[in-house]
Scaffold this motif. Sequence first.
Motif, PDB file in Angstrom:
ATOM      1  N   ALA A  47      -6.062   6.042   1.807  1.00  0.00           N
ATOM      2  CA  ALA A  47      -7.148   6.112   0.819  1.00  0.00           C
ATOM      3  C   ALA A  47      -8.435   6.602   1.482  1.00  0.00           C
ATOM      4  O   ALA A  47      -9.171   7.401   0.895  1.00  0.00           O
ATOM      5  CB  ALA A  47      -7.364   4.752   0.165  1.00  0.00           C
ATOM      6  N   TYR A  48      -8.714   6.124   2.698  1.00  0.00           N
ATOM      7  CA  TYR A  48      -9.888   6.608   3.429  1.00  0.00           C
ATOM      8  C   TYR A  48      -9.752   8.101   3.720  1.00  0.00           C
ATOM      9  O   TYR A  48     -10.731   8.843   3.639  1.00  0.00           O
ATOM     10  CB  TYR A  48     -10.077   5.842   4.738  1.00  0.00           C
ATOM     11  CG  TYR A  48     -10.748   4.500   4.612  1.00  0.00           C
ATOM     12  CD1 TYR A  48     -11.770   4.271   3.690  1.00  0.00           C
ATOM     13  CD2 TYR A  48     -10.377   3.442   5.437  1.00  0.00           C
ATOM     14  CE1 TYR A  48     -12.385   3.043   3.587  1.00  0.00           C
ATOM     15  CE2 TYR A  48     -10.997   2.202   5.350  1.00  0.00           C
ATOM     16  CZ  TYR A  48     -12.000   2.005   4.426  1.00  0.00           C
ATOM     17  OH  TYR A  48     -12.621   0.793   4.326  1.00  0.00           O
ATOM     18  N   CYS A  49      -8.556   8.547   4.054  1.00  0.00           N
ATOM     19  CA  CYS A  49      -8.339   9.976   4.298  1.00  0.00           C
ATOM     20  C   CYS A  49      -8.605  10.782   3.029  1.00  0.00           C
ATOM     21  O   CYS A  49      -9.285  11.809   3.065  1.00  0.00           O
ATOM     22  CB  CYS A  49      -6.915  10.233   4.792  1.00  0.00           C
ATOM     23  SG  CYS A  49      -6.598   9.674   6.478  1.00  0.00           S
ATOM     24  N   LYS A  50      -8.062  10.309   1.921  1.00  0.00           N
ATOM     25  CA  LYS A  50      -8.244  11.000   0.638  1.00  0.00           C
ATOM     26  C   LYS A  50      -9.716  11.072   0.255  1.00  0.00           C
ATOM     27  O   LYS A  50     -10.181  12.064  -0.299  1.00  0.00           O
ATOM     28  CB  LYS A  50      -7.443  10.279  -0.450  1.00  0.00           C
ATOM     29  CG  LYS A  50      -7.430  10.992  -1.764  1.00  0.00           C
ATOM     30  CD  LYS A  50      -6.526  10.290  -2.758  1.00  0.00           C
ATOM     31  CE  LYS A  50      -6.525  11.023  -4.083  1.00  0.00           C
ATOM     32  NZ  LYS A  50      -5.681  10.356  -5.070  1.00  0.00           N
ATOM     33  N   ALA A  51     -10.477  10.027   0.584  1.00  0.00           N
ATOM     34  CA  ALA A  51     -11.907   9.982   0.275  1.00  0.00           C
ATOM     35  C   ALA A  51     -12.744  10.675   1.350  1.00  0.00           C
ATOM     36  O   ALA A  51     -13.967  10.730   1.239  1.00  0.00           O
ATOM     37  CB  ALA A  51     -12.365   8.538   0.119  1.00  0.00           C
ATOM     38  N   ASN A  52     -12.074  11.186   2.399  1.00  0.00           N
ATOM     39  CA  ASN A  52     -12.738  11.878   3.512  1.00  0.00           C
ATOM     40  C   ASN A  52     -13.832  11.004   4.137  1.00  0.00           C
ATOM     41  O   ASN A  52     -15.000  11.375   4.172  1.00  0.00           O
ATOM     42  CB  ASN A  52     -13.294  13.236   3.065  1.00  0.00           C
ATOM     43  CG  ASN A  52     -13.638  14.105   4.254  1.00  0.00           C
ATOM     44  OD1 ASN A  52     -13.150  13.888   5.361  1.00  0.00           O
ATOM     45  ND2 ASN A  52     -14.499  15.071   4.034  1.00  0.00           N
ATOM     46  N   ARG A  53     -13.410   9.856   4.635  1.00  0.00           N
ATOM     47  CA  ARG A  53     -14.335   8.896   5.239  1.00  0.00           C
ATOM     48  C   ARG A  53     -13.958   8.687   6.706  1.00  0.00           C
ATOM     49  O   ARG A  53     -13.291   7.715   7.057  1.00  0.00           O
ATOM     50  CB  ARG A  53     -14.305   7.595   4.449  1.00  0.00           C
ATOM     51  CG  ARG A  53     -14.699   7.911   2.998  1.00  0.00           C
ATOM     52  CD  ARG A  53     -15.144   6.878   2.105  1.00  0.00           C
ATOM     53  NE  ARG A  53     -15.825   5.759   2.618  1.00  0.00           N
ATOM     54  CZ  ARG A  53     -15.897   4.615   1.951  1.00  0.00           C
ATOM     55  NH1 ARG A  53     -15.318   4.492   0.781  1.00  0.00           N
ATOM     56  NH2 ARG A  53     -16.551   3.603   2.450  1.00  0.00           N
ATOM     57  N   PRO A  54     -14.352   9.652   7.556  1.00  0.00           N
ATOM     58  CA  PRO A  54     -13.898   9.647   8.957  1.00  0.00           C
ATOM     59  C   PRO A  54     -14.283   8.407   9.755  1.00  0.00           C
ATOM     60  O   PRO A  54     -13.494   7.942  10.577  1.00  0.00           O
ATOM     61  CB  PRO A  54     -14.524  10.912   9.558  1.00  0.00           C
ATOM     62  CG  PRO A  54     -15.580  11.342   8.611  1.00  0.00           C
ATOM     63  CD  PRO A  54     -15.221  10.783   7.264  1.00  0.00           C
ATOM     64  N   ARG A  55     -15.464   7.848   9.539  1.00  0.00           N
ATOM     65  CA  ARG A  55     -15.846   6.646  10.291  1.00  0.00           C
ATOM     66  C   ARG A  55     -14.943   5.469   9.964  1.00  0.00           C
ATOM     67  O   ARG A  55     -14.525   4.726  10.842  1.00  0.00           O
ATOM     68  CB  ARG A  55     -17.305   6.284  10.033  1.00  0.00           C
ATOM     69  CG  ARG A  55     -18.278   7.161  10.843  1.00  0.00           C
ATOM     70  CD  ARG A  55     -19.688   6.754  10.608  1.00  0.00           C
ATOM     71  NE  ARG A  55     -20.083   7.473   9.387  1.00  0.00           N
ATOM     72  CZ  ARG A  55     -21.097   7.177   8.626  1.00  0.00           C
ATOM     73  NH1 ARG A  55     -21.864   6.171   8.906  1.00  0.00           N
ATOM     74  NH2 ARG A  55     -21.374   7.883   7.562  1.00  0.00           N
ATOM     75  N   GLU A  56     -14.638   5.319   8.678  1.00  0.00           N
ATOM     76  CA  GLU A  56     -13.770   4.232   8.257  1.00  0.00           C
ATOM     77  C   GLU A  56     -12.341   4.449   8.746  1.00  0.00           C
ATOM     78  O   GLU A  56     -11.659   3.496   9.118  1.00  0.00           O
ATOM     79  CB  GLU A  56     -13.804   4.080   6.734  1.00  0.00           C
ATOM     80  CG  GLU A  56     -15.094   3.519   6.193  1.00  0.00           C
ATOM     81  CD  GLU A  56     -16.169   4.570   5.951  1.00  0.00           C
ATOM     82  OE1 GLU A  56     -15.998   5.745   6.368  1.00  0.00           O
ATOM     83  OE2 GLU A  56     -17.196   4.228   5.344  1.00  0.00           O
ATOM     84  N   ILE A  57     -11.901   5.715   8.756  1.00  0.00           N
ATOM     85  CA  ILE A  57     -10.569   6.042   9.266  1.00  0.00           C
ATOM     86  C   ILE A  57     -10.456   5.603  10.725  1.00  0.00           C
ATOM     87  O   ILE A  57      -9.512   4.920  11.115  1.00  0.00           O
ATOM     88  CB  ILE A  57     -10.278   7.556   9.141  1.00  0.00           C
ATOM     89  CG1 ILE A  57     -10.179   7.960   7.672  1.00  0.00           C
ATOM     90  CG2 ILE A  57      -9.007   7.932   9.904  1.00  0.00           C
ATOM     91  CD1 ILE A  57     -10.193   9.465   7.433  1.00  0.00           C
ATOM     92  N   THR A  58     -11.435   5.998  11.521  1.00  0.00           N
ATOM     93  CA  THR A  58     -11.430   5.667  12.949  1.00  0.00           C
ATOM     94  C   THR A  58     -11.460   4.158  13.163  1.00  0.00           C
ATOM     95  O   THR A  58     -10.695   3.615  13.971  1.00  0.00           O
ATOM     96  CB  THR A  58     -12.618   6.338  13.655  1.00  0.00           C
ATOM     97  OG1 THR A  58     -12.523   7.759  13.470  1.00  0.00           O
ATOM     98  CG2 THR A  58     -12.635   6.032  15.135  1.00  0.00           C
TER      99      THR A  58
END
Length: 107
Positions: A47-58
Amino acid sequence: MENSAVVQIINACISLGWLERAHDLLDEMKFSRVRIGGSIYSTLLKAYCKANRPREITALLKEAQKAGIQLDSGCYEAMIETRVLDLFKEMKGSNISKAGNRELKVS
């Protein structure tokens, strides 16, 4: 634990786009020392990837690794796709000339 009410609530939050709330619930589960399965991490990471949220992904990736969670290949595919799209947008925005581009060869 994968089918518990809390997991269902986290999945519902993700479905509604309430990613911060889902992550907060995940944090509360960890704080309460509830064993958390990989599917929750995978679903939230995608979901973070789909929302393009790199900080949260990391951050979530580091949390999963610290917890010893083995993510599925779909998570890694989603992260790669997200990064490729970011790089493509960056390249397009920087007006790089096509004459200087070479074909990428993958062995």
